[in-house]
Design a protein around this motif. Structure first.
Motif, PDB file in Angstrom:
ATOM      1  N   ARG A  67       0.751  -1.286  -0.010  1.00 60.62           N
ATOM      2  CA  ARG A  67       0.213   0.044  -0.033  1.00 60.62           C
ATOM      3  C   ARG A  67       0.938   1.242   0.067  1.00 60.62           C
ATOM      4  O   ARG A  67       0.712   2.442  -0.591  1.00 60.62           O
ATOM      5  CB  ARG A  67      -0.811   0.044   1.343  1.00 60.62           C
ATOM      6  N   LYS A  68       1.845   1.196   0.636  1.00 65.28           N
ATOM      7  CA  LYS A  68       2.560   2.430   0.933  1.00 65.28           C
ATOM      8  C   LYS A  68       3.456   2.578  -0.296  1.00 65.28           C
ATOM      9  O   LYS A  68       3.509   3.748  -1.046  1.00 65.28           O
ATOM     10  CB  LYS A  68       4.003   2.040   1.796  1.00 65.28           C
ATOM     11  N   GLN A  69       3.700   1.475  -1.500  1.00 69.68           N
ATOM     12  CA  GLN A  69       4.292   1.721  -2.690  1.00 69.68           C
ATOM     13  C   GLN A  69       3.253   2.536  -3.477  1.00 69.68           C
ATOM     14  O   GLN A  69       3.684   3.092  -4.345  1.00 69.68           O
ATOM     15  CB  GLN A  69       5.051   0.554  -3.098  1.00 69.68           C
ATOM     16  N   GLU A  70       2.110   1.741  -3.208  1.00 67.55           N
ATOM     17  CA  GLU A  70       1.205   2.396  -4.364  1.00 67.55           C
ATOM     18  C   GLU A  70       0.907   3.673  -4.143  1.00 67.55           C
ATOM     19  O   GLU A  70       0.618   4.519  -5.104  1.00 67.55           O
ATOM     20  CB  GLU A  70      -0.302   1.580  -4.363  1.00 67.55           C
ATOM     21  N   GLY A  71       0.860   4.072  -2.545  1.00 70.64           N
ATOM     22  CA  GLY A  71       0.745   5.408  -2.438  1.00 70.64           C
ATOM     23  C   GLY A  71       1.938   6.358  -3.111  1.00 70.64           C
ATOM     24  O   GLY A  71       1.513   7.419  -3.682  1.00 70.64           O
ATOM     25  N   GLU A  72       3.061   5.830  -3.009  1.00 70.43           N
ATOM     26  CA  GLU A  72       4.128   6.762  -3.373  1.00 70.43           C
ATOM     27  C   GLU A  72       4.005   6.611  -4.899  1.00 70.43           C
ATOM     28  O   GLU A  72       3.995   7.836  -5.713  1.00 70.43           O
ATOM     29  CB  GLU A  72       5.357   6.106  -3.140  1.00 70.43           C
ATOM     30  N   GLN A  73       3.742   5.706  -5.614  1.00 68.59           N
ATOM     31  CA  GLN A  73       3.410   5.624  -7.045  1.00 68.59           C
ATOM     32  C   GLN A  73       2.373   6.745  -7.606  1.00 68.59           C
ATOM     33  O   GLN A  73       2.766   7.267  -8.571  1.00 68.59           O
ATOM     34  CB  GLN A  73       3.132   4.296  -7.588  1.00 68.59           C
ATOM     35  N   ARG A  74       1.243   6.733  -6.976  1.00 67.21           N
ATOM     36  CA  ARG A  74       0.313   7.708  -7.055  1.00 67.21           C
ATOM     37  C   ARG A  74       0.865   8.911  -7.060  1.00 67.21           C
ATOM     38  O   ARG A  74       0.519   9.899  -7.753  1.00 67.21           O
ATOM     39  CB  ARG A  74      -0.994   7.470  -6.270  1.00 67.21           C
ATOM     40  N   ARG A  75       1.325   9.450  -5.837  1.00 54.94           N
ATOM     41  CA  ARG A  75       1.870  10.768  -5.778  1.00 54.94           C
ATOM     42  C   ARG A  75       2.926  11.080  -6.951  1.00 54.94           C
ATOM     43  O   ARG A  75       2.973  12.154  -7.339  1.00 54.94           O
ATOM     44  CB  ARG A  75       2.750  10.959  -4.354  1.00 54.94           C
ATOM     45  N   LEU A  76       3.735  10.128  -7.153  1.00 54.07           N
ATOM     46  CA  LEU A  76       4.545  10.335  -8.333  1.00 54.07           C
ATOM     47  C   LEU A  76       4.038  10.714  -9.717  1.00 54.07           C
ATOM     48  O   LEU A  76       4.100  11.706 -10.333  1.00 54.07           O
ATOM     49  CB  LEU A  76       5.630   9.440  -8.504  1.00 54.07           C
TER      50      LEU A  76
END
Length: 102
Positions: free
Chosen positions: A3-12
């Motif tokens: 989830r953390k990686q998904e959130g970072e990817q969305r922000r990027l």
């Protein structure tokens, strides 16, 4: 963790999209300024051409009175200029300034 990686990817991805939007906006503004400058040059050329034509016509007049109205103003408003031409020479102009105090 995923989830953390998904959130970072969305922000990027959001940052990339925002950067691209800003780049497109900048390009559009640049293009709009270019179009406005081009239109301004075209209008200036047109105005210069009309001025040259009027000057030629004035030189051919024996006698004449001209009245120049401001663009986009009605006939109720005072003219921008009034002048007298004698033998192709502008003998008197800006009569509106002289007569405004009468």
């Amino acid at each position: 963790m995923a989830r953390k990686q998904e959130g970072e990817q969305r922000r990027l991805e959001q940052r990339r999209l925002e950067q691209r939007r800003l780049e497109l906006e900048k390009e559009q503004n640049k293009e709009e300024r270019r179009r406005q400058k081009q239109r301004s040059l075209e209008l200036q050329k047109e105005q210069d051409s009309r001025t040259d034509d009027l000057q030629k016509e004035m030189e051919e007049l024996t006698m004449g009175v001209f009245v120049i109205w401001k663009e986009e103003e009605g006939l109720q408003e005072p003219p921008a200029d009034i002048g007298i031409i004698i033998e192709g020479v502008e003998a008197y102009y800006l009569i509106t300034i002289c007569t405004a105090d009468l």
